[in-house]
Write a protein that holds these residues in place. Structure first.
Motif, PDB file in Angstrom:
ATOM      1  N   LYS A  64       0.892  -1.169  -0.026  1.00  0.00           N
ATOM      2  CA  LYS A  64       0.017   0.010   0.067  1.00  0.00           C
ATOM      3  C   LYS A  64       1.002   1.324  -0.121  1.00  0.00           C
ATOM      4  O   LYS A  64       2.090   1.186   0.480  1.00  0.00           O
ATOM      5  N   PRO A  65       0.514   2.466  -0.585  1.00  0.00           N
ATOM      6  CA  PRO A  65       1.146   3.604  -0.295  1.00  0.00           C
ATOM      7  C   PRO A  65       1.435   4.031   0.974  1.00  0.00           C
ATOM      8  O   PRO A  65       0.557   3.893   1.770  1.00  0.00           O
ATOM      9  N   GLY A  66       2.730   4.272   1.092  1.00  0.00           N
ATOM     10  CA  GLY A  66       3.065   4.462   2.719  1.00  0.00           C
ATOM     11  C   GLY A  66       3.648   3.353   3.359  1.00  0.00           C
ATOM     12  O   GLY A  66       4.053   3.309   4.538  1.00  0.00           O
ATOM     13  N   GLY A  67       3.292   2.213   2.822  1.00  0.00           N
ATOM     14  CA  GLY A  67       3.764   0.768   3.491  1.00  0.00           C
ATOM     15  C   GLY A  67       5.143   0.717   3.255  1.00  0.00           C
ATOM     16  O   GLY A  67       5.720   1.565   2.744  1.00  0.00           O
ATOM     17  N   TYR A  68       5.668  -0.450   3.915  1.00  0.00           N
ATOM     18  CA  TYR A  68       7.059  -0.505   4.098  1.00  0.00           C
ATOM     19  C   TYR A  68       7.521  -1.858   3.336  1.00  0.00           C
ATOM     20  O   TYR A  68       6.740  -2.945   3.082  1.00  0.00           O
ATOM     21  N   ILE A  69       8.746  -2.324   3.066  1.00  0.00           N
ATOM     22  CA  ILE A  69       9.362  -3.230   2.690  1.00  0.00           C
ATOM     23  C   ILE A  69      10.871  -3.230   3.447  1.00  0.00           C
ATOM     24  O   ILE A  69      11.412  -2.187   3.677  1.00  0.00           O
ATOM     25  N   CYS A  70      10.979  -4.402   4.047  1.00  0.00           N
ATOM     26  CA  CYS A  70      12.105  -4.745   5.014  1.00  0.00           C
ATOM     27  C   CYS A  70      12.714  -5.937   4.587  1.00  0.00           C
ATOM     28  O   CYS A  70      12.122  -7.164   4.579  1.00  0.00           O
ATOM     29  N   LEU A  71      14.267  -5.694   4.418  1.00  0.00           N
ATOM     30  CA  LEU A  71      14.869  -6.781   3.704  1.00  0.00           C
ATOM     31  C   LEU A  71      16.199  -6.883   4.308  1.00  0.00           C
ATOM     32  O   LEU A  71      16.826  -6.015   4.555  1.00  0.00           O
ATOM     33  N   SER A  72      16.568  -8.229   4.608  1.00  0.00           N
ATOM     34  CA  SER A  72      18.323  -8.317   4.867  1.00  0.00           C
ATOM     35  C   SER A  72      18.731  -8.917   3.585  1.00  0.00           C
ATOM     36  O   SER A  72      18.090  -9.976   3.054  1.00  0.00           O
ATOM     37  N   GLU A  73      20.026  -8.488   3.170  1.00  0.00           N
ATOM     38  CA  GLU A  73      20.612  -8.976   1.977  1.00  0.00           C
ATOM     39  C   GLU A  73      21.953  -9.113   2.198  1.00  0.00           C
ATOM     40  O   GLU A  73      22.712  -8.280   2.875  1.00  0.00           O
TER      41      GLU A  73
END
Length: 437
Positions: A321-330
């Protein structure tokens, strides 16, 4: 002509960049690239600054920019956007090069007439067509990579036309779109992969990480709604899923492609009282088909490499959603120091690995604002993941001593641990927290 302490002669510099001597003399005559000094006998001498300028000239020429415009670009005041534009220009050059390779590949087959010799092609016949047309295994790999990157839907259709089973098509497309964790597709036998996956079923943690790092990343997320909907991609046994449930009211879709690890997660969810908030899904992260803007956050620890970092960042955005987050470890290079031994190792298993700043640039380029990031401590590798691996591997090897692939599996895992012991300061996992604009 020889290299001198003051720089390179015109002949040596030309040879180094695949140019003719007369080309550099012409560049001098039009004021595009002049030597820093003249040696005895009037030989031109080019220093480090001139060589750097020539590298830029060659870069712009490959992009088709006229010499007159290149001179204007190089003589203009440097602006903050120059680096961004040059990076994008490099990417476009690579895309153009890839398209040229595709054209030459197909042209070679058509010219050989091999494709028309069989009224009905299957995988074996197609492979024979390629070999008879003079293409190596690497040529075939590169073709699939370029096809998947530029036209993934047509690549799928082509593989289906060859009557390749669905499971094998998924494996080919996974490999084509993103590097695999251990070895390239042509080296992966069914026996090896079964052995590999069964060993990881003995581990509680399927990759580096910790509850501490999970909660630290979550603390950097702001403004989620009540009962936020979260898509946990590549959840594994769900250690992070359970940690994210604690102290929150978030609701999770936990996706993985192994039922064995989802069974572990479901058991832990029941023990923790989170069954109603966690829905497990057996599926492939390369084939997610959720409704647009249906999640407040996507969470993925150490698994996005399967689809390719940029590929995942780009394609998963539509689910947020707009304003939502993506959280990733890489996995990433942590410093400019890149020991040759580590580079050689990761070039084989993860050639597309980038620096932390390189991954941040990718995230921002695809319409996110990076609101925080941190490097996971070395304890995230050793306290649970490698410690358990070292405990379980001897017994597993003994139980599978008659399997011809066991030696290779042991060698790969021990080699990875050796590299990380020696070079943990230069490579590791970074956690990125980013908000969709």
């Amino acid at each position: 002509m020889v290299k001198t302490s003051s720089g390179l002669t015109v002949g040596r510099l030309a040879k180094k960049y695949g140019l003719s001597r007369s080309t550099l003399l012409y560049y001098d005559s039009i004021g595009l690239l002049s030597p820093s000094a003249h040696m005895k006998g009037e030989y031109r001498s080019y220093g480090a600054d001139e060589e750097k300028r020539l590298a830029h000239i060659c870069h712009y020429r490959r992009a088709g920019i006229p010499l007159k415009e290149i001179k204007v670009i190089l003589d203009s005041p440097v602006s903050g956007i120059t680096g961004v534009l040059e990076t994008r220009l490099k990417e476009l050059n690579e895309e153009i090069s890839s398209l040229h390779e595709q054209r030459e590949f197909i042209s070679g087959i058509l010219k050989s007439g091999s494709a028309g010799k069989s009224a009905k092609l299957d995988k074996a016949a197609w492979t024979e067509v390629l070999r008879s047309s003079g293409f190596s295994e690497k040529d075939m790999e590169d073709w699939h990579k370029a096809f998947e990157r530029t036209h993934p839907e047509k690549h799928q259709q082509f593989l289906e036309y060859l009557q390749i089973p669905d499971d094998e098509i998924r494996l080919i497309r996974k490999w084509s779109s993103g590097p695999q964790r251990i070895i390239k597709i042509q080296q992966i036998s069914e026996k090896y992969m079964k052995l590999f996956l069964n060993f990881f079923d003995t581990l509680a943690k399927l990759g580096p990480g910790s509850v501490g790092s999970t909660k630290k990343a979550l603390s950097m997320v702001r403004g989620l709604p009540e009962k936020a909907k979260v898509l946990n991609v590549g959840c594994g046994t769900g250690i992070e899923t359970i940690a994210l449930c604690e102290g929150t009211d978030m609701e999770f879709t936990a996706l993985d492609n192994r039922q064995a690890v989802l069974d572990v997660l479901e058991k832990e969810a029941a023990n923790s009282g989170f069954t109603e908030r966690i829905t497990t899904v057996l599926g492939d992260m390369n084939e997610m088909d959720y409704d647009a803007e249906s999640y407040d956050m996507i969470w993925c620890e150490g698994a996005i490499f399967i689809t390719g970092f940029e590929n995942g960042v780009s394609k998963w955005k539509k689910f947020i959603k707009p304003g939502g987050y993506i959280c990733l470890s890489e996995l990433a290079w942590l410093s400019d120091e890149r020991p040759d031994e580590a580079v050689d190792f990761f070039q084989n298993i993860y050639p597309e690995m980038k620096s932390v700043s390189g991954n941040i640039e990718i995230i921002e380029r695809h319409g996110y604002e990076v609101t925080g990031y941190f490097i996971e401590p070395e304890s995230d590798w050793w306290d649970i993941y490698y410690a358990e691996m070292e405990r379980n591997l001897p017994g597993y090897a003994k139980a599978n001593k008659d399997n011809s692939e066991m030696g290779l599996l042991e060698e790969n895992l021990h080699r990875e641990m050796e590299i990380m012991r020696k070079y943990g300061h230069a490579v590791g996992y970074a956690f990125y927290i980013a908000r969709k604009k």
